[in-house]
Design a protein around this motif. Sequence first.
Motif, short mmCIF file in Angstrom:
data_model
loop_
_atom_site.label_atom_id
_atom_site.label_comp_id
_atom_site.label_asym_id
_atom_site.label_seq_id
_atom_site.Cartn_x
_atom_site.Cartn_y
_atom_site.Cartn_z
N GLU A 96 37.83 44.95 38.24
CA GLU A 96 38.50 43.65 38.07
C GLU A 96 37.66 42.54 38.66
OE1 GLU A 96 42.24 42.53 37.43
OE2 GLU A 96 41.44 43.87 35.92
N ILE A 97 37.11 42.81 39.85
CA ILE A 97 36.26 41.85 40.56
C ILE A 97 35.09 42.64 41.18
CG2 ILE A 97 38.10 40.19 41.09
CD1 ILE A 97 38.16 41.41 43.95
N GLY A 98 34.12 41.91 41.73
CA GLY A 98 33.02 42.57 42.43
C GLY A 98 31.98 43.16 41.50
N THR A 99 32.03 42.78 40.23
CA THR A 99 31.11 43.35 39.26
C THR A 99 30.86 42.35 38.13
OG1 THR A 99 30.77 45.22 37.76
CG2 THR A 99 33.03 44.48 38.03
N ILE A 100 29.65 42.40 37.58
CA ILE A 100 29.37 41.56 36.41
C ILE A 100 29.37 42.48 35.19
CG2 ILE A 100 27.78 39.91 35.35
CD1 ILE A 100 26.76 39.15 38.10
N THR A 101 30.56 42.81 34.74
CA THR A 101 30.69 43.66 33.55
C THR A 101 31.80 43.11 32.66
OG1 THR A 101 31.94 45.10 35.01
CG2 THR A 101 29.84 45.95 34.21
N PRO A 102 31.69 43.35 31.36
CA PRO A 102 32.73 42.84 30.46
C PRO A 102 34.12 43.30 30.89
CG PRO A 102 30.86 43.64 29.20
CD PRO A 102 30.61 44.02 30.64
N GLY A 103 35.05 42.36 30.84
CA GLY A 103 36.43 42.67 31.21
C GLY A 103 36.78 42.21 32.62
N ALA A 119 48.63 27.84 46.67
CA ALA A 119 47.33 27.15 46.57
C ALA A 119 46.33 27.99 45.78
CB ALA A 119 46.80 26.84 47.97
N ALA A 120 46.30 29.29 46.04
CA ALA A 120 45.36 30.17 45.33
C ALA A 120 45.73 30.25 43.85
CB ALA A 120 45.37 31.57 45.96
N HIS A 121 47.03 30.30 43.58
CA HIS A 121 47.49 30.39 42.18
C HIS A 121 47.06 29.15 41.39
CE1 HIS A 121 49.86 31.81 38.87
NE2 HIS A 121 50.70 30.79 38.91
N ARG A 122 47.17 27.98 42.02
CA ARG A 122 46.75 26.74 41.34
C ARG A 122 45.26 26.80 40.99
NH1 ARG A 122 50.35 24.25 44.96
NH2 ARG A 122 48.72 23.87 46.48
N ARG A 123 44.48 27.47 41.83
CA ARG A 123 43.02 27.56 41.59
C ARG A 123 42.65 28.77 40.73
NH1 ARG A 123 40.02 25.66 46.99
NH2 ARG A 123 41.61 24.29 47.83
N ASN A 124 43.64 29.60 40.41
CA ASN A 124 43.38 30.84 39.67
C ASN A 124 42.48 31.79 40.45
OD1 ASN A 124 43.99 32.42 37.53
ND2 ASN A 124 42.51 31.52 36.12
N ALA A 125 42.56 31.69 41.78
CA ALA A 125 41.77 32.57 42.65
C ALA A 125 42.61 33.77 43.05
CB ALA A 125 41.32 31.81 43.90
N GLY A 126 42.03 34.95 43.01
CA GLY A 126 42.77 36.16 43.33
C GLY A 126 42.80 36.42 44.82
N MET A 127 43.95 36.18 45.44
CA MET A 127 44.09 36.43 46.87
C MET A 127 45.10 37.56 47.09
SD MET A 127 42.15 34.45 48.72
CE MET A 127 40.82 33.78 47.75
N ILE A 128 44.91 38.26 48.19
CA ILE A 128 45.87 39.28 48.61
C ILE A 128 46.29 38.89 50.02
CG2 ILE A 128 46.28 41.75 48.89
CD1 ILE A 128 43.54 42.11 47.38
N ALA A 129 47.58 38.79 50.26
CA ALA A 129 48.02 38.28 51.56
C ALA A 129 49.41 38.81 51.87
CB ALA A 129 48.03 36.75 51.54
N GLY A 130 49.78 38.64 53.15
CA GLY A 130 51.12 39.05 53.55
C GLY A 130 51.53 38.35 54.82
N ASN A 131 52.85 38.15 54.98
CA ASN A 131 53.29 37.53 56.23
C ASN A 131 53.26 38.57 57.35
OD1 ASN A 131 55.64 38.84 55.22
ND2 ASN A 131 56.94 37.59 56.52
#
Length: 452
Positions: A375-382, A154-166
Amino acid sequence: MNEAERNVRAIRGRLLSFLRAPHGAGDAQSYRYIEDGIVLIKDGRIEAAGPAAELMPRLSAAVTIEHHADALILPGFVDPHIHYPQTQVIASYGAQLLEWLEKYTFVEEQKFADPAHAARNAEFFLDELARNGTTTALAYCTAHPNSAAALFAAAHRRNAGMIAGNSLMDRNAPPGLLAPAATAIADSRDLIRRWHGTGRQRYAVTPRFAITSSDEQLAAAGALLNEFPTVLMQTHLAENRDEIDTVKRLFPRDASYTAVYARFGLLGPRSLFGHCIHLDDAELALLRDSRSVAVFCPTSNLFIGSGLFDYKRLAGAGIRIALATDVGGGTSYSMLRTAAEAYKVMQVQGQNLPALIAFDLITRGNAAALGLAGEIGTITPGAFADLVVLDVRATPAMAHRMAVARDLKAELFVLMTLGDDRAVRQTYIAGEPALRAKLQDDRAISRAGGST
Ligand code: GUN
Ligand code: ZN
């Protein structure tokens, strides 16, 4: 519009992004604030961010500008401890941890054996995160491998970066939630191969907590972490007194709860430990020396009656700290509400949580805790264009109070204390608006060539 321009979008408003952890309540060097700024997005990533006066002349007339006048635009919030199978556990009455798990949590989690149930709940979970401005989460799944697969898909379809595990569980829970150590590790390995690094998805080895794993399973979890040097590890630690007594009984030869995890190679810079409330000094030293992360979950700790996270003591000991919801022990998906409750938990211990530190934590700080700084958590180029647009006057009470907020830090403090999902005007995930309904309402979409 040519092909290159099709993937370009510009978002205009008041930009706020942290550069490093603030040293105190008024550390103006710790962030970049632009009163009238533009974030230029290309192919889901930030191409440029700066004052509108500088960037506007560089935009082609074909580029759409979404102007969120007077709104604050921040990096999307990051929630580093949440349980996606607990969206129907949240707000369960009257029990502390071990009873709460038995009576409510394990009952709901068994339903995730059904792939259709898992798929439905994964969509709900991701919708709810987006509604609250959260763009990345480190999530627990159930012991059924299809539950993690459903969330990743589901996250991949939305292009949302999730970290998870069973969740790895092989004892002390209903049979429907258990998997033998070898099976659970094989399932984890399959999920890592399928999903870790697929698009934006990442894997976290997830022994639920020491009580529900045998020595064999904890050892295998440690080996898995070693085998895959970029996966994370998440578990619970020292949340509740009865939990700690049970761990002592189950692992009599270990000096402490933390020592159990240390023995199995589960401490380290990629490891996040939920709660960390009742720890002795030797345990703090183990966490600090291993560069492990302690995750503060204030709404959960209050709701399940677990105790008070001693932020000052852990930070003073040099331990990395993140801030999370822990839904469904936690009572809100909102990182604003979570920051507000963190403030109160600290207040009753004679401590303070300045707004700058809280907003840094729920954006850049939590991203760094997950190894995703830049990668995330920042408003910077890249960086990925994961953004939250906040209406600081979302309710009458907020608007009324904001009228006398003197500066940015005062405004942020009112926002975290009174704000919640109602303050989220839009959430962008990899540059795309995630809240379609709100986009329809947007009155201020314009083109670079026209008037704004
Ligand atoms: N410890 C083990 N499992 C859980 C859980 O699901 N929630 C919380 N808060 N603590 C736990
Ligand atoms: Zn938890």
